[in-house]
Design a protein around this motif. Structure first.
Motif, mmCIF file in Angstrom:
data_model
loop_
_atom_site.group_PDB
_atom_site.id
_atom_site.type_symbol
_atom_site.label_atom_id
_atom_site.label_comp_id
_atom_site.label_asym_id
_atom_site.label_seq_id
_atom_site.Cartn_x
_atom_site.Cartn_y
_atom_site.Cartn_z
ATOM 1 N N ASN A 91 3.762 22.275 -7.139
ATOM 2 C CA ASN A 91 3.679 21.119 -8.032
ATOM 3 C C ASN A 91 4.816 20.126 -7.824
ATOM 4 O O ASN A 91 4.640 18.931 -8.056
ATOM 5 C CB ASN A 91 3.608 21.584 -9.487
ATOM 6 N N SER A 92 5.961 20.595 -7.359
ATOM 7 C CA SER A 92 7.063 19.666 -7.089
ATOM 8 C C SER A 92 6.702 18.693 -5.969
ATOM 9 O O SER A 92 7.097 17.528 -5.992
ATOM 10 C CB SER A 92 8.341 20.427 -6.719
ATOM 11 N N ILE A 93 5.915 19.169 -5.026
ATOM 12 C CA ILE A 93 5.528 18.324 -3.889
ATOM 13 C C ILE A 93 4.277 17.513 -4.209
ATOM 14 O O ILE A 93 4.254 16.286 -4.034
ATOM 15 C CB ILE A 93 5.290 19.196 -2.638
ATOM 16 N N MET A 94 3.245 18.171 -4.708
ATOM 17 C CA MET A 94 1.944 17.515 -4.818
ATOM 18 C C MET A 94 1.653 16.877 -6.166
ATOM 19 O O MET A 94 0.689 16.110 -6.281
ATOM 20 C CB MET A 94 0.843 18.506 -4.449
ATOM 21 N N LEU A 95 2.451 17.144 -7.172
ATOM 22 C CA LEU A 95 2.277 16.464 -8.455
ATOM 23 C C LEU A 95 3.503 15.624 -8.790
ATOM 24 O O LEU A 95 3.398 14.412 -8.986
ATOM 25 C CB LEU A 95 2.000 17.475 -9.565
ATOM 26 N N GLU A 96 4.677 16.251 -8.812
ATOM 27 C CA GLU A 96 5.888 15.467 -9.071
ATOM 28 C C GLU A 96 6.124 14.446 -7.957
ATOM 29 O O GLU A 96 6.569 13.322 -8.216
ATOM 30 C CB GLU A 96 7.094 16.393 -9.214
ATOM 31 N N GLY A 97 5.829 14.832 -6.715
ATOM 32 C CA GLY A 97 5.996 13.901 -5.601
ATOM 33 C C GLY A 97 5.100 12.684 -5.733
ATOM 34 O O GLY A 97 5.507 11.554 -5.435
ATOM 35 N N VAL A 98 3.865 12.899 -6.210
ATOM 36 C CA VAL A 98 2.948 11.775 -6.428
ATOM 37 C C VAL A 98 3.425 10.924 -7.601
ATOM 38 O O VAL A 98 3.355 9.685 -7.558
ATOM 39 C CB VAL A 98 1.517 12.291 -6.660
ATOM 40 N N ILE A 135 0.844 -1.195 0.000
ATOM 41 C CA ILE A 135 0.000 0.000 0.000
ATOM 42 C C ILE A 135 0.880 1.246 0.000
ATOM 43 O O ILE A 135 1.855 1.320 0.753
ATOM 44 C CB ILE A 135 -0.900 0.038 1.255
ATOM 45 N N LEU A 136 0.526 2.211 -0.838
ATOM 46 C CA LEU A 136 1.139 3.532 -0.779
ATOM 47 C C LEU A 136 0.032 4.570 -0.754
ATOM 48 O O LEU A 136 -0.874 4.538 -1.593
ATOM 49 C CB LEU A 136 2.040 3.794 -1.992
ATOM 50 N N VAL A 137 0.111 5.487 0.205
ATOM 51 C CA VAL A 137 -0.802 6.626 0.239
ATOM 52 C C VAL A 137 0.012 7.888 0.001
ATOM 53 O O VAL A 137 0.859 8.255 0.824
ATOM 54 C CB VAL A 137 -1.556 6.730 1.578
ATOM 55 N N ASN A 138 -0.217 8.532 -1.140
ATOM 56 C CA ASN A 138 0.441 9.801 -1.468
ATOM 57 C C ASN A 138 -0.401 10.941 -0.890
ATOM 58 O O ASN A 138 -1.408 11.336 -1.476
ATOM 59 C CB ASN A 138 0.583 9.951 -2.987
ATOM 60 N N ASN A 139 0.025 11.443 0.261
ATOM 61 C CA ASN A 139 -0.768 12.420 0.996
ATOM 62 C C ASN A 139 -0.057 13.755 1.207
ATOM 63 O O ASN A 139 -0.709 14.771 1.433
ATOM 64 C CB ASN A 139 -1.163 11.823 2.351
ATOM 65 N N ALA A 140 1.272 13.772 1.134
ATOM 66 C CA ALA A 140 2.027 14.982 1.479
ATOM 67 C C ALA A 140 1.585 16.173 0.634
ATOM 68 O O ALA A 140 1.322 16.046 -0.560
ATOM 69 C CB ALA A 140 3.518 14.736 1.288
ATOM 70 N N GLY A 141 1.499 17.343 1.261
ATOM 71 C CA GLY A 141 1.082 18.515 0.518
ATOM 72 C C GLY A 141 1.296 19.814 1.271
ATOM 73 O O GLY A 141 1.727 19.819 2.423
ATOM 74 N N LEU A 142 1.010 20.911 0.594
ATOM 75 C CA LEU A 142 1.059 22.236 1.199
ATOM 76 C C LEU A 142 0.073 23.128 0.476
ATOM 77 O O LEU A 142 -0.405 22.793 -0.609
ATOM 78 C CB LEU A 142 2.460 22.835 1.139
ATOM 79 N N VAL A 143 -0.249 24.264 1.083
ATOM 80 C CA VAL A 143 -1.166 25.230 0.483
ATOM 81 C C VAL A 143 -0.514 26.604 0.495
ATOM 82 O O VAL A 143 -0.069 27.081 1.538
ATOM 83 C CB VAL A 143 -2.504 25.289 1.248
ATOM 84 N N ILE A 144 -0.455 27.231 -0.679
ATOM 85 C CA ILE A 144 0.028 28.608 -0.789
ATOM 86 C C ILE A 144 -1.095 29.431 -1.401
ATOM 87 O O ILE A 144 -1.494 29.197 -2.547
ATOM 88 C CB ILE A 144 1.288 28.696 -1.674
#
Length: 253
Positions: free
Chosen positions: A108-115, A83-92
């Protein structure tokens, strides 16, 4: 018997909020959980509270080398993840008129590229598994409606939505034992949503009972769906997108 007995899970951004709740729910259902976060101290706190079936790892999800290391360390400690849950994120907070290129790229580096990196690493590791595997990507209602005050956030979550379907279809075409689905929460009562940038106010959300339209959801409202999508009970569900929004999509005002 737990719904995730024998499963091994990695949850990103798990030092607080949704990731913490998901990790706790997975562990309570019998999974071994690797709690990752860019804040190593927070991740360690969550893993320690869970106990022997959890391990904390520092992770910047935008770092490709760190993704490989997280999977290798997981395998050494528990075995190959299911199982992998891609949850990490931030809001600007920034609209199309005032969002800078640097802010857009960081988000996008965190929430799209990271996923992307998480899905790629997971598929390569999980495809030889004999047991069913599940990738769960945390998108947002912003991917279904747009969210003008947070342009970069909405763009990243929209990318996660469509990438999830491409990952799922690839795994079906290759006959890999991997499903991939996206969750689309509305406002959930987490530290990120409570921060001044987002501006959520009011009393903490109760765990039970009806929530009025426009109210914040509880972290367990998302975590419980994650448990189901991570379990073999949802074996016929892939490439799906699941709003967790209290009807907001159909009555946004």
């Amino acid at each position: 018997m737990g719904r995730l007995d024998g499963k091994i899970a990695i949850v990103t951004g798990a030092g607080s909020g949704l990731g913490k709740a998901i990790s706790e729910s997975f562990a309570s259902e019998g999974a071994k959980v690797v709690v990752t976060d860019v804040n190593a101290e927070s991740a360690e706190s969550v893993a320690t509270a869970i106990g022997a079936n959890a391990m904390a790892l520092h992770q910047d999800v935008a770092d490709v080398q760190r993704w490989q290391a997280v999977f290798e360390e997981t395998e050494k400690a528990f075995g190959t993840p299911h199982i992998l849950v891609n949850n990490a994120g931030l809001v600007i907070p920034a609209t199309i008129e005032d969002c800078t290129l640097e802010q857009f790229r960081l988000t996008n580096s965190i929430m799209l590229e990271g996923v992307f990196l998480g899905c790629q690493t997971a598929v390569r590791a999980m495809k030889a598994q004999e047991e069913l595997c599940s990738i769960i990507n945390l998108s947002s209602m912003a991917a279904l409606q747009g969210y003008s005050p947070f342009l970069a956030y909405a763009a990243a979550k929209g990318g996660v939505r469509s990438m999830t379907k491409s990952v799922a279809l690839h795994c079906k075409e290759q006959n890999y034992p991997i499903r991939c689905n996206s969750l689309h929460p509305a406002g959930i009562d987490t530290p990120m949503v409570r921060q001044a940038a987002v501006g959520a106010e009011g009393d903490p959300t109760p765990e039970t009972g009806m929530i009025p339209l426009g109210g914040l959801g509880h972290t367990n409202d998302v975590a419980e769906l994650c448990v189901y999508l991570a379990s073999d009970a949802s074996r016929f569900m892939t490439a799906g997108e699941y709003p967790v929004d209290n009807g907001t999509l159909y009555q946004p005002n």
